[in-house]
Design a protein around this motif. Structure first.
Motif, PDB file in Angstrom:
ATOM      1  N   ASP A 133      34.153  37.419  38.242  1.00 22.85           N
ATOM      2  CA  ASP A 133      34.376  38.402  37.308  1.00 22.85           C
ATOM      3  C   ASP A 133      35.753  38.629  36.854  1.00 22.85           C
ATOM      4  O   ASP A 133      36.415  39.034  35.914  1.00 22.85           O
ATOM      5  N   GLN A 134      36.724  38.374  38.167  1.00 24.67           N
ATOM      6  CA  GLN A 134      38.077  38.552  38.257  1.00 24.67           C
ATOM      7  C   GLN A 134      38.990  37.261  37.776  1.00 24.67           C
ATOM      8  O   GLN A 134      40.092  37.355  37.859  1.00 24.67           O
ATOM      9  N   GLY A 135      38.194  36.310  37.448  1.00 23.92           N
ATOM     10  CA  GLY A 135      38.834  35.075  37.243  1.00 23.92           C
ATOM     11  C   GLY A 135      39.774  34.377  38.240  1.00 23.92           C
ATOM     12  O   GLY A 135      40.735  33.881  37.963  1.00 23.92           O
ATOM     13  N   GLY A 136      39.353  34.813  39.271  1.00 21.97           N
ATOM     14  CA  GLY A 136      40.120  34.063  40.437  1.00 21.97           C
ATOM     15  C   GLY A 136      39.473  33.102  41.481  1.00 21.97           C
ATOM     16  O   GLY A 136      38.319  32.907  41.222  1.00 21.97           O
ATOM     17  N   ALA A 137      40.156  32.356  42.209  1.00 22.72           N
ATOM     18  CA  ALA A 137      39.813  31.767  43.134  1.00 22.72           C
ATOM     19  C   ALA A 137      38.971  32.237  44.566  1.00 22.72           C
ATOM     20  O   ALA A 137      39.720  33.576  44.980  1.00 22.72           O
ATOM     21  N   LEU A 138      38.200  31.751  45.125  1.00 24.63           N
ATOM     22  CA  LEU A 138      37.396  32.417  46.277  1.00 24.63           C
ATOM     23  C   LEU A 138      38.089  32.141  47.537  1.00 24.63           C
ATOM     24  O   LEU A 138      38.107  30.613  47.762  1.00 24.63           O
ATOM     25  N   VAL A 139      38.700  32.785  48.365  1.00 25.46           N
ATOM     26  CA  VAL A 139      39.570  32.238  49.324  1.00 25.46           C
ATOM     27  C   VAL A 139      38.862  32.633  50.874  1.00 25.46           C
ATOM     28  O   VAL A 139      38.689  33.833  50.883  1.00 25.46           O
ATOM     29  N   PHE A 140      38.641  31.694  51.588  1.00 21.25           N
ATOM     30  CA  PHE A 140      37.831  32.039  53.277  1.00 21.25           C
ATOM     31  C   PHE A 140      38.999  31.649  54.222  1.00 21.25           C
ATOM     32  O   PHE A 140      39.878  31.001  53.797  1.00 21.25           O
ATOM     33  N   HIS A 141      38.787  32.555  55.117  1.00 23.76           N
ATOM     34  CA  HIS A 141      39.421  32.071  56.467  1.00 23.76           C
ATOM     35  C   HIS A 141      38.302  30.996  57.082  1.00 23.76           C
ATOM     36  O   HIS A 141      37.143  31.286  57.199  1.00 23.76           O
ATOM     37  N   HIS A 198      28.988  46.473  48.479  1.00 22.82           N
ATOM     38  CA  HIS A 198      28.431  47.522  47.543  1.00 22.82           C
ATOM     39  C   HIS A 198      29.018  47.024  46.003  1.00 22.82           C
ATOM     40  O   HIS A 198      28.686  47.615  45.093  1.00 22.82           O
ATOM     41  N   TYR A 199      29.660  45.866  45.954  1.00 28.67           N
ATOM     42  CA  TYR A 199      29.996  45.394  44.566  1.00 28.67           C
ATOM     43  C   TYR A 199      28.885  45.239  43.746  1.00 28.67           C
ATOM     44  O   TYR A 199      27.754  44.613  43.879  1.00 28.67           O
ATOM     45  N   ILE A 200      29.067  45.761  42.450  1.00 22.80           N
ATOM     46  CA  ILE A 200      28.075  45.504  41.252  1.00 22.80           C
ATOM     47  C   ILE A 200      28.886  44.847  40.180  1.00 22.80           C
ATOM     48  O   ILE A 200      29.852  45.585  39.718  1.00 22.80           O
ATOM     49  N   SER A 201      28.419  43.633  39.616  1.00 27.48           N
ATOM     50  CA  SER A 201      29.385  43.060  38.618  1.00 27.48           C
ATOM     51  C   SER A 201      29.093  43.930  37.301  1.00 27.48           C
ATOM     52  O   SER A 201      27.906  43.933  36.738  1.00 27.48           O
ATOM     53  N   ASN A 202      30.066  44.369  36.651  1.00 26.47           N
ATOM     54  CA  ASN A 202      29.705  44.816  35.472  1.00 26.47           C
ATOM     55  C   ASN A 202      30.547  44.164  34.089  1.00 26.47           C
ATOM     56  O   ASN A 202      30.782  44.452  32.951  1.00 26.47           O
ATOM     57  N   ASP A 203      30.534  42.785  34.547  1.00 35.07           N
ATOM     58  CA  ASP A 203      31.318  41.862  33.322  1.00 35.07           C
ATOM     59  C   ASP A 203      30.308  41.548  32.423  1.00 35.07           C
ATOM     60  O   ASP A 203      29.366  40.835  32.732  1.00 35.07           O
ATOM     61  N   THR A 204      30.466  41.866  31.092  1.00 38.01           N
ATOM     62  CA  THR A 204      29.451  41.812  30.163  1.00 38.01           C
ATOM     63  C   THR A 204      29.635  40.662  29.604  1.00 38.01           C
ATOM     64  O   THR A 204      28.870  40.106  28.571  1.00 38.01           O
TER      65      THR A 204
END
Length: 271
Positions: free
Chosen positions: A14-22, A74-80
């Motif tokens: 939704d935020q157009g970013g990379a997902l970064v994990f440790h 608790h995140y809910i995507s609201n990206d239309t």
């Protein structure tokens, strides 16, 4: 905690970013490696596009957003820009890839302790040859276990069960007791039209509702084919696999464990 992993993918999309994990801690050690086998850095990078923190250049680290587990949960995507079906398809892809990694690891190391845990319940009830009968006797199971079977997931939800179920009834209109009580007549009404009313019913449970077990065990219709998975062979991953591969699954609609089982069944094409 797998829910947080799924939501992290949603947030990154939704935020157009990379997902970064440790590489250590959450979610690798505290979530993914508890549910799946063969979870290694290279596999996650190549299959799911995950970036690891130590590979991010120092100059970019200050621009990274750190998100708490509670916020992700608790995140809910609201990206239309993405439909509900897009989200479902992406979730299914993640699940499929994680189980492909798991299947490959089981092929490479079938005798590993983690592989044994994942297959514990299935082997106990459906192991081949004389070993199956011996295992059932050792577990104190005298009932015949049929090849086709139903799994019921009984989840007490600690002290919040009634509150969660009341909220679900308010929002979705579901019965606020059925998912906790699993009444025998409801179980029979589900299984009879499916031709499963004479096949084994296996229950995976957190042990918080012994009255449910007692009621189903003593029911004249359900009792003769009802069996709780013994604690001796019950493991989280083993119970999951038993439920995922069942012919019929009956869960608790507000339990994230039940919800995950349903998601995996759909993702793997098990209706």
């Amino acid at each position: 905690q797998i829910r947080e992993v799924f939501h992290a993918f949603d947030m990154a999309r939704d935020q157009g970013g990379a997902l970064v994990f440790h590489e250590h801690g959450f979610p690798i050690e505290l979530s993914l490696r508890k549910l799946f086998l063969g979870i290694e850095r290279t596999e996650l990078e190549n299959r799911l596009g995950i970036t690891f923190f130590d590979s991010v250049e120092e100059k970019y680290r200050s621009k990274m957003k750190t998100v708490s587990q509670e916020e992700i949960y608790h995140y809910i995507s609201n990206d239309t820009d993405y439909s509900m079906f897009d989200g479902i398809e992406h979730r299914h892809y993640i699940i499929q890839e994680l189980y492909r990694i798991t299947a490959r690891e089981m092929e490479l190391r079938p005798g590993s302790p983690d592989a044994a845990d994942m297959c514990a319940s299935l082997h106990a009830f459906f192991g081949k040859g004389d070993g199956k009968g011996n295992m059932l006797k050792e577990l104190g199971i005298t009932k015949s276990i049929t090849h086709k079977y139903t799994v019921i997931h009984s989840r007490g939800l600690e002290n919040d069960g009634n509150r969660f179920m009341n909220k679900a009834q308010e929002v979705f209109g579901i019965d606020n007791r059925a998912g906790l009580d699993h009444p025998a007549d409801l179980i029979s009404s589900i299984l009879a039209p499916l031709g499963m009313n004479n096949n084994s019913i296996l229950m995976i449970t957190d042990g918080q509702s012994p009255e449910v077990v007692q009621r189903l065990s003593s029911d004249p219709v359900v009792g003769p084919i009802f069996q709780v998975v013994p604690s001796k062979v019950s493991t989280v991953t083993g119970d999951l696999m038993l439920a995922i591969f069942s012919d019929v699954f009956i869960g608790n609609p507000v339990s994230t464990f039940s919800q995950y089982i349903v998601q995996v069944r759909y993702a793997l094409g098990i209706e």
